[in-house]
Design an enzyme around this catalytic site. Structure first.
Site, PDB file in Angstrom:
ATOM      1  N   LEU A  84      12.031 -19.939  -5.350  1.00 46.04           N
ATOM      2  CA  LEU A  84      10.966 -19.153  -4.705  1.00 46.04           C
ATOM      3  C   LEU A  84       9.663 -19.206  -5.502  1.00 46.04           C
ATOM      4  O   LEU A  84       9.670 -19.067  -6.724  1.00 46.04           O
ATOM      5  CB  LEU A  84      11.422 -17.693  -4.588  1.00 46.04           C
ATOM      6  N   ASN A  98       1.186   3.487  -2.819  1.00 46.52           N
ATOM      7  CA  ASN A  98       1.748   3.903  -4.112  1.00 46.52           C
ATOM      8  C   ASN A  98       1.193   5.253  -4.581  1.00 46.52           C
ATOM      9  O   ASN A  98       1.938   6.100  -5.062  1.00 46.52           O
ATOM     10  CB  ASN A  98       1.478   2.834  -5.172  1.00 46.52           C
ATOM     11  N   HIS A 124       2.379   3.476  -9.163  1.00 44.30           N
ATOM     12  CA  HIS A 124       2.234   2.052  -9.490  1.00 44.30           C
ATOM     13  C   HIS A 124       3.418   1.564 -10.318  1.00 44.30           C
ATOM     14  O   HIS A 124       3.886   0.442 -10.166  1.00 44.30           O
ATOM     15  CB  HIS A 124       0.929   1.795 -10.249  1.00 44.30           C
ATOM     16  N   ASP A 145       0.829  -1.207   0.000  1.00 45.83           N
ATOM     17  CA  ASP A 145       0.000   0.000   0.000  1.00 45.83           C
ATOM     18  C   ASP A 145       0.867   1.261   0.000  1.00 45.83           C
ATOM     19  O   ASP A 145       2.018   1.239   0.418  1.00 45.83           O
ATOM     20  CB  ASP A 145      -0.906  -0.035   1.239  1.00 45.83           C
ATOM     21  N   SER A 148      -7.922  -5.628   4.951  1.00 43.46           N
ATOM     22  CA  SER A 148      -8.519  -5.343   3.643  1.00 43.46           C
ATOM     23  C   SER A 148      -8.868  -6.598   2.833  1.00 43.46           C
ATOM     24  O   SER A 148      -8.543  -6.698   1.653  1.00 43.46           O
ATOM     25  CB  SER A 148      -7.579  -4.443   2.824  1.00 43.46           C
TER      26      SER A 148
HETATM   27  C1  V07 Z   1       0.766  -4.191  -9.817  1.00 42.80           C
HETATM   28  C2  V07 Z   1       2.600  -2.958  -8.637  1.00 42.80           C
HETATM   29  C3  V07 Z   1       2.769  -3.468  -7.219  1.00 42.80           C
HETATM   30  C4  V07 Z   1       1.986  -2.682  -6.204  1.00 42.80           C
HETATM   31  C5  V07 Z   1       0.513  -2.903  -6.248  1.00 42.80           C
HETATM   32  C6  V07 Z   1      -0.288  -2.185  -7.317  1.00 42.80           C
HETATM   33  C7  V07 Z   1       0.360  -2.019  -8.662  1.00 42.80           C
HETATM   34  C8  V07 Z   1       3.156  -6.685 -10.442  1.00 42.80           C
HETATM   35  C9  V07 Z   1       2.040  -7.264 -11.008  1.00 42.80           C
HETATM   36  C10 V07 Z   1       1.944  -8.601 -11.585  1.00 42.80           C
HETATM   37  C11 V07 Z   1       0.786  -9.353 -11.475  1.00 42.80           C
HETATM   38  C12 V07 Z   1       0.711 -10.630 -12.001  1.00 42.80           C
HETATM   39  C13 V07 Z   1       1.810 -11.157 -12.639  1.00 42.80           C
HETATM   40  C14 V07 Z   1       2.957 -10.431 -12.766  1.00 42.80           C
HETATM   41  C15 V07 Z   1       3.025  -9.154 -12.240  1.00 42.80           C
HETATM   42  C16 V07 Z   1       1.023  -6.326 -10.825  1.00 42.80           C
HETATM   43  C17 V07 Z   1      -1.051  -5.363 -10.864  1.00 42.80           C
HETATM   44  C18 V07 Z   1      -0.565  -4.263 -10.177  1.00 42.80           C
HETATM   45  C19 V07 Z   1      -2.475  -5.429 -11.263  1.00 42.80           C
HETATM   46  F1  V07 Z   1       1.749 -12.402 -13.152  1.00 42.80           F
HETATM   47  N1  V07 Z   1       2.862  -5.501  -9.948  1.00 42.80           N
HETATM   48  N2  V07 Z   1       1.557  -5.253 -10.172  1.00 42.80           N
HETATM   49  N3  V07 Z   1      -0.273  -6.397 -11.170  1.00 42.80           N
HETATM   50  N4  V07 Z   1       1.247  -3.084  -9.115  1.00 42.80           N
END
Ligand code: V07
Length: 261
Positions: A145, A36, A51, A34, A210
């Site tokens: 991992l 961002n 983000h 949280d 949450s």
């Molecule tokens: C998102 C970055 C991290 C903070 C939270 C909100 C924004 C990595 C992914 C992701 C998801 C699935 C995957 C590979 C990468 C991601 C969303 C948002 C929707 F297989 N960061 N990130 N997906 N944020």
């Protein structure tokens, strides 16, 4: 108090393995990433800039968690509630999995990371789903991992689905009511093969769960950080794990879960 801790030795060093045992590195760490939007606002940037920066932190923290000997890292990337955000932000977020994997998948494969996902993936745009499925497929034989992305995930929805499946099995006489135990419920949640998280980290200063892994977090140690997720770095993760290790030592011989009796 932490003078005998050292995180700086190579992972393959034997003394470091022994130290890791003493250190009680959590097997499964789950993170609510949280802050961002607030990180961006503080800099006069649009939320989406936060983000984008957050993805770099995901990569850094994954690498450090792996180096420390964490086995499973679950990251809350998008909740079932997040659809209520402004459309431009949701559109941007839905492009992040693809962007993240285009940038980092090769490196993750080299690191022997296995990508997994939990959540209602069927509701995702096709390009998002394709990117995630391809990452899961391309890393399915990796043995390092487990990087588990919670994507369009909500704990209540997960429990509702588990209950529906169990009720159906009872109706179809695959199960009798008396056989519905805690273990049966656990087995019907989304990642039945993963151990429950040992440590939950939430960044950004809020003190809430949450709707994240409510069943699985029953005995999990909770760690809250004031830092915004993009500012959370390797040292921040080590601090969280040190806090976890100190609590484990205070536990003494007490087994997890024994406090309920
Ligand atoms: C998102 C970055 C991290 C903070 C939270 C909100 C924004 C990595 C992914 C992701 C998801 C699935 C995957 C590979 C990468 C991601 C969303 C948002 C929707 F297989 N960061 N990130 N997906 N944020």
């Amino acid at each position: 108090m932490f003078e005998k801790f050292s995180f700086n030795m190579g992972k393959k060093d034997k003394t470091n393995r022994d130290e890791q045992r003493d250190l009680k590195i959590p097997k499964h760490v789950a993170i609510i990433m949280d802050g961002n939007g607030r990180w961006a606002k503080k800099r006069g940037l649009p939320r989406i800039a936060g983000h984008r920066e957050a993805m770099k932190t995901v990569k850094r923290v994954t690498k450090e968690a792996d180096r420390l000997g964490v086995k499973v890292l679950t990251l809350y990337t998008f909740s079932t509630e997040n659809w209520k955000r402004p459309k431009n932000e949701v559109d941007f977020l839905m492009k992040l999995p693809e962007q993240f994997l285009n940038t980092y998948l090769v490196e993750l494969i080299e690191q022997n990371v296995r990508v997994q996902a939990m959540g209602d993936l069927s509701r995702l745009p096709s390009y998002t789903l394709k990117a995630v499925e391809s990452a899961i497929e391309r890393t399915k034989n990796n043995t390092g991992l487990v990087l588990n992305f919670a994507l369009n995930y909500g704990s209540h929805a997960e429990i509702v689905d588990a209950v529906k499946t169990i009720v159906r099995k009872v109706q179809e006489q695959e199960l009798v009511v008396e056989e519905v135990t805690e273990q049966v419920i656990s087995q019907h949640l989304m990642c039945p093969s993963l151990p429950d998280p040992d440590l939950l980290i939430r960044t950004g200063g809020e003190l809430r769960l949450s709707n994240f892994m409510l069943w699985q977090l029953a005995y999990t140690e909770l760690y809250f950080s004031e830092e915004y997720w993009p500012d959370f770095d390797e040292q921040s993760l080590r601090n969280a794990i040190q806090s976890f290790a100190a609590r484990q030592r205070r536990y003494g011989g007490l087994e997890k879960g024994s406090e309920k009796n």
